[in-house]
Design an enzyme around this catalytic site. Sequence first.
Site, mmCIF file in Angstrom:
data_model
loop_
_atom_site.group_PDB
_atom_site.id
_atom_site.type_symbol
_atom_site.label_atom_id
_atom_site.label_comp_id
_atom_site.label_asym_id
_atom_site.label_seq_id
_atom_site.Cartn_x
_atom_site.Cartn_y
_atom_site.Cartn_z
ATOM 1 N N HIS A 33 0.794 -1.239 0.000
ATOM 2 C CA HIS A 33 0.000 0.000 0.000
ATOM 3 C C HIS A 33 0.824 1.285 0.000
ATOM 4 O O HIS A 33 0.270 2.372 -0.086
ATOM 5 C CB HIS A 33 -0.933 0.020 1.219
ATOM 6 C CG HIS A 33 -0.244 0.402 2.498
ATOM 7 N ND1 HIS A 33 0.496 -0.492 3.225
ATOM 8 C CD2 HIS A 33 -0.166 1.569 3.154
ATOM 9 C CE1 HIS A 33 0.985 0.110 4.287
ATOM 10 N NE2 HIS A 33 0.616 1.373 4.268
HETATM 11 C C1 UD1 Z 1 -2.019 5.905 5.487
HETATM 12 C C2 UD1 Z 1 -0.719 6.431 6.122
HETATM 13 C C3 UD1 Z 1 0.314 5.337 6.137
HETATM 14 C C4 UD1 Z 1 -0.203 4.076 6.782
HETATM 15 C C5 UD1 Z 1 -1.515 3.668 6.089
HETATM 16 C C6 UD1 Z 1 -2.101 2.433 6.729
HETATM 17 C C7 UD1 Z 1 -0.343 8.836 5.677
HETATM 18 C C8 UD1 Z 1 0.507 9.809 4.947
HETATM 19 N N1 UD1 Z 1 -0.166 7.543 5.351
HETATM 20 O O1 UD1 Z 1 -1.740 5.586 4.130
HETATM 21 O O2 UD1 Z 1 1.438 5.786 6.883
HETATM 22 O O3 UD1 Z 1 0.752 3.055 6.630
HETATM 23 O O4 UD1 Z 1 -2.427 4.744 6.201
HETATM 24 O O5 UD1 Z 1 -3.142 1.927 5.927
HETATM 25 O O6 UD1 Z 1 -1.110 9.230 6.515
HETATM 26 N N2 UD1 Z 1 -9.136 4.725 0.942
HETATM 27 C C9 UD1 Z 1 -10.408 4.190 0.881
HETATM 28 N N3 UD1 Z 1 -11.043 3.931 2.079
HETATM 29 C C10 UD1 Z 1 -10.487 4.183 3.276
HETATM 30 C C11 UD1 Z 1 -9.202 4.743 3.329
HETATM 31 C C12 UD1 Z 1 -8.540 5.010 2.139
HETATM 32 O O7 UD1 Z 1 -10.948 3.943 -0.194
HETATM 33 O O8 UD1 Z 1 -11.125 3.901 4.308
HETATM 34 C C13 UD1 Z 1 -8.422 4.974 -0.343
HETATM 35 C C14 UD1 Z 1 -8.664 6.344 -0.903
HETATM 36 O O9 UD1 Z 1 -8.654 6.236 -2.289
HETATM 37 C C15 UD1 Z 1 -7.417 7.099 -0.452
HETATM 38 C C16 UD1 Z 1 -6.340 6.022 -0.501
HETATM 39 O O10 UD1 Z 1 -7.019 4.829 -0.113
HETATM 40 O O11 UD1 Z 1 -7.130 8.192 -1.284
HETATM 41 C C17 UD1 Z 1 -5.176 6.278 0.412
HETATM 42 O O12 UD1 Z 1 -5.614 6.464 1.751
HETATM 43 P P1 UD1 Z 1 -4.840 7.484 2.717
HETATM 44 O O13 UD1 Z 1 -5.551 7.520 4.018
HETATM 45 O O14 UD1 Z 1 -4.628 8.788 2.037
HETATM 46 O O15 UD1 Z 1 -3.407 6.865 2.863
HETATM 47 P P2 UD1 Z 1 -2.928 5.357 3.118
HETATM 48 O O16 UD1 Z 1 -2.313 4.870 1.857
HETATM 49 O O17 UD1 Z 1 -3.994 4.531 3.724
#
Ligand code: UD1
Length: 360
Positions: free
Chosen positions: A203
């Site tokens: 991820h």
């Molecule tokens: C975040 C943390 C990372 C951690 C990870 C654990 C930051 C910078 N990064 O990364 O350190 O290892 O969480 O998972 O804060 N999305 C969904 N549903 C959700 C959450 C996310 O669809 O419930 C999708 C969205 O398209 C979103 C993407 O995942 O844009 C990324 O999610 P985001 O919370 O921005 O960062 P993570 O990659 O999860």
Amino acid sequence: MRITSLIGARPQFIKEAIVGAELRKAGIDEMLVNTGQHYDANMSDVFIHGLNIKTPDYNLGVGSGSHAYQTATTMIRLEEVVLKEKPDMLMVYGDTNATVAGALVGSKLKIPIAHVEAGLRQHPKDMPEEINRVVTDHISSLLFCPTEKAVDNLEKEGIIRGVHFVGDVMYDLFVKMRECLDISTTLADYSLVRGRYILATLHRDFNTDDRKRLKNILEAMNEVSKKLKVVLPLHPRTRKAISVNGYEDLIRDILILDPLPYSDMMSLLIGSKKAITDSGGLQKEAYFAGVPALVMMPDTGWIELVEAGWNLLVDANKELIIDKAFSHEPRVNAPENLYGDGRAGEKMAKIVAGFSRSER
Ligand code: UD1
């Protein structure tokens, strides 16, 4: 004493499961704020309910967006809560955007910050998590380090005051939950045989948002999976990246699952032959579970496991991932006691309870 704890992403729910319980035991009044960065039920609620975390007092509803959006929106909404609730301390966890946002809000309002999992450092220095760690550590009053190495890292940057080596709360949770896992039933639920599959996660933005790296990794996992099944619970970010790039065909032989609850994930990890991951949490949990991990990063904050020969850095190198998936067998026993004695949360709660503003 009143403390506000800020959580928002999956790994923070996991850490709060231990810390919240220990704060309560120490008689500390904890107010819980969820930024809402992770909002899908299998990325948030399943941990809050499954790990008996108290229902958050506030949900800031931040959701997904750019780094500036997530950090700034958390700051604006959290500031209102902090001004209203006036806590004596603000607790932040790990290295996400919630961590740095909370640290900035608290320190500007002159509320001491406690940082759980302080002092980790790794390359590349421009990865978002590394930026969040460095900024947070430099404005925190209490820095709870999971390893001795983390203490050294802070010292190199001139941070000595308020630094405590307590151990890793994720180890505390693993020790506590291990007894309750029904590994055979969970493996049967997913039609898996002990020791006959690899558990993978993927991820990190530098792996999902770079077409070439993503392709290398998926092709490698798919190739491995033809001989030794690769099980991949898929983060929504990665699912999206696979779809945007049209890479569905590359993962035909991999067993793709939805994100899993903590107990299922730990059961599958304990039952696996190996882990392949770019998750900070899972590469360490693999060691707790007695399973070696291939780490798809150029460097790691948990470098002691690589130095011990237990884990191996394979970055996004397709050939290396395929080769090491079959050939990496640590010649050493798992090193002992790297992450404390399973009482990190208890130690933290004691230090927090004894903290006085004069220590800032
Ligand atoms: C975040 C943390 C990372 C951690 C990870 C654990 C930051 C910078 N990064 O990364 O350190 O290892 O969480 O998972 O804060 N999305 C969904 N549903 C959700 C959450 C996310 O669809 O419930 C999708 C969205 O398209 C979103 C993407 O995942 O844009 C990324 O999610 P985001 O919370 O921005 O960062 P993570 O990659 O999860």
